[in-house]
Enzyme design. Structure first.
Site, PDB file in Angstrom:
ATOM      1  N   LYS A  73       0.831  -1.208   0.000  1.00 32.60           N
ATOM      2  CA  LYS A  73       0.000   0.000   0.000  1.00 32.60           C
ATOM      3  C   LYS A  73       0.864   1.257   0.000  1.00 32.60           C
ATOM      4  O   LYS A  73       0.508   2.268  -0.607  1.00 32.60           O
ATOM      5  CB  LYS A  73      -0.944  -0.034   1.200  1.00 32.60           C
ATOM      6  N   ASP A  98       6.010   1.121  10.893  1.00 32.65           N
ATOM      7  CA  ASP A  98       5.791  -0.259  11.297  1.00 32.65           C
ATOM      8  C   ASP A  98       6.778  -0.590  12.411  1.00 32.65           C
ATOM      9  O   ASP A  98       7.902  -0.087  12.428  1.00 32.65           O
ATOM     10  CB  ASP A  98       5.974  -1.222  10.121  1.00 32.65           C
ATOM     11  N   ASP A 155      -3.902  -0.126   8.120  1.00 31.69           N
ATOM     12  CA  ASP A 155      -4.123  -1.552   7.853  1.00 31.69           C
ATOM     13  C   ASP A 155      -3.748  -2.281   9.143  1.00 31.69           C
ATOM     14  O   ASP A 155      -2.611  -2.659   9.354  1.00 31.69           O
ATOM     15  CB  ASP A 155      -3.256  -2.006   6.676  1.00 31.69           C
ATOM     16  N   CYS A 179      -7.594  -7.428   7.105  1.00 33.48           N
ATOM     17  CA  CYS A 179      -7.775  -8.617   6.264  1.00 33.48           C
ATOM     18  C   CYS A 179      -8.439  -9.715   7.085  1.00 33.48           C
ATOM     19  O   CYS A 179      -8.019 -10.866   7.078  1.00 33.48           O
ATOM     20  CB  CYS A 179      -6.449  -9.087   5.673  1.00 33.48           C
TER      21      CYS A 179
END
Length: 447
Positions: free
Chosen positions: A264, A279, A323, A376
């Protein structure tokens, strides 16, 4: 004179099956993910010397077993008079490996039986079961297809807790469709920098309605045309949708939270955004930087805990993509180990983390800025319920529904509230190898 047992290096294909047995044991008994065992510092040491063809066979073998584990358990239970051997894990692995090849892979039955027997013979604790493995797998070759047919519609290849949840939330018909889709080995999806039609032709694939290219080519991804030149990256077609919900990001400041491995981030950078990618995993961020370098794309990559990170942007970001870490139950078709590593109790812990990350994201968003939250996961607590809770707690936020025109012919992916929900059974195709999507949820909010 006793017959000498050949070493794995002397018998073609045995090394691949030995490594498959080790990795299978890692998932089922040591709670290790496939990714950890296949790549990076924790990868199985035997992979270094395994030829590419054997490596591909090993990966497919492990994935097939995990994808069909419940059905395999049924078949073997019918063929074993006294149940699965409990004192020799290698015997269990050999039976699973042999049966999977006989039932679902293009491997001659005699080779599947012989190599499984050799696998137990080479293990001190399992060697005494060589005769049993030989007899059971020979019976499997004769009777296995009939035993599989007995349970074709029973959704045995998902853990019962997950099956129960999906039936409750989506209804039995859709739950069955999702289970069937997960049973097929997925194709390779890629996001291209430009000219998807050309790359679909070069890679012998097709352009999906989402704009992604789907190909059935097998083998080492870095060896495929265009990879080394940075023309595309691997990304499931569903995973490529959330970043697009931020709209035109050219020249805008965009924060990508929980960004690694960077698909992304690459999308946003390619679209002209000034991207800050966060991250907490140094190893995964190293992979993100490698991907960006290969693609000749720019982003500021920072290793930090997103909940604790302090921004130096005093005005807030124009857009944020979160995400969030989740149970990943939507990715079981690509990561079949998820089904057997996750437990229902994981959901509550992850929901708490998602709530903290959403609160952090809201605090970093400028007035008028857009926040896209995605997971997800197919579990409503990690999707629809998370956004409902956030909107109830944050009166300064409102939902910005996704319009049908944004998804073209895939408007069916938009839910009642205007959020995105993809299912493994979406994107049907006459050839099941070309069908399916990862399960994703995404909501777009504005401050």
């Amino acid at each position: 004179m006793p017959q000498r047992i050949a070493t794995p290096s002397e018998v073609p294909g045995l090394a691949a099956r030995r490594i498959a047995a080790d990795i299978l044991d890692g998932v089922l008994h040591k709670h290790r993910t496939l990714d950890d065992q296949l790549d990076g510092s924790g990868a199985h040491p035997g992979l270094k010397t395994l030829p590419d063809r054997d490596r591909a066979l090993m990966r497919r073998l492990v994935a097939t077993i995990l994808r069909r584990l419940g059905t395999l358990g049924h078949v073997l239970s019918r063929l074993l008079d006294r149940g699965m051997p409990t004192d020799a894990p290698r015997a269990q692995s050999a039976l699973l490996i042999g049966a999977a090849q006989i039932l679902w892979m293009d491997v001659p039955d005699h080779a599947a039986v012989d190599l499984s027997v050799r696998l137990v013979q080479s293990d001190r604790r399992a060697a005494k079961y060589a005769g049993l493995v030989n007899a059971v797998l020979r019976r499997c070759a004769r009777e296995g297809e009939g035993l599989v047919a007995e349970v074709k519609g029973e959704m045995l290849d998902l853990p019962p807790w997950l099956t129960k949840r999906w039936i409750a939330h989506y209804g039995e018909a859709i739950a069955r469709e999702m289970a069937a889709a997960i049973g097929h080995e997925p194709s390779l999806d890629i996001t291209v920098k430009a000219d998807s039609t050309q790359w679909a032709n070069r890679l012998h694939g097709m352009t999906l309605p989402t704009g992604s290219v789907r190909t059935l080519l097998q083998g080492s991804v870095p060896m495929l045309p265009g990879f080394a030149e940075g023309q595309w990256w691997v990304q499931d077609a569903a995973a490529a949708l959330p970043a697009r919900l931020l709209g035109d990001v050219a020249g805008k400041t965009i924060l990508d939270l929980c960004a690694a491995p960077g698909g992304k981030t690459a999308q946003l950078a390619l679209a002209g955004a000034e991207v800050t990618a966060i991250d907490r995993s140094p190893a995964r961020m190293a992979r993100l930087r490698d991907n960006l370098n290969r693609l000749s794309l720019q982003a500021e990559a920072i290793v930090a805990d997103a909940c604790e990170w302090q921004s130096t942007n005093p005005d807030g970001f124009d857009g944020i993509l979160l995400d969030a870490p989740c149970t990943s139950t939507g990715t079981i078709r690509r990561h079949p180990d998820v089904a057997w590593l996750r437990e229902e109790t994981d959901i509550a812990q992850l929901v708490g983390l998602q709530k903290r990350l959403l609160q952090k994201a809201v605090s970093l968003l400028k007035p008028g800025g857009k926040l896209v939250y995605c997971t997800c996961s197919l579990e409503p607590e990690e999707g629809e319920a998370a956004i409902a809770s956030l909107l109830a707690a944050e009166p300064g936020l409102r939902r910005l529904p996704i319009g049908p025109a944004e998804l073209g012919e895939l408007a069916e992916l938009i839910g009642r509230e205007g959020d995105l929900r993809t299912l493994p059974s979406h994107l049907p195709h006459a050839d099941p190898r070309f069908a399916g999507l990862d399960g994703f949820y995404a909501a777009r909010l504005v401050r």
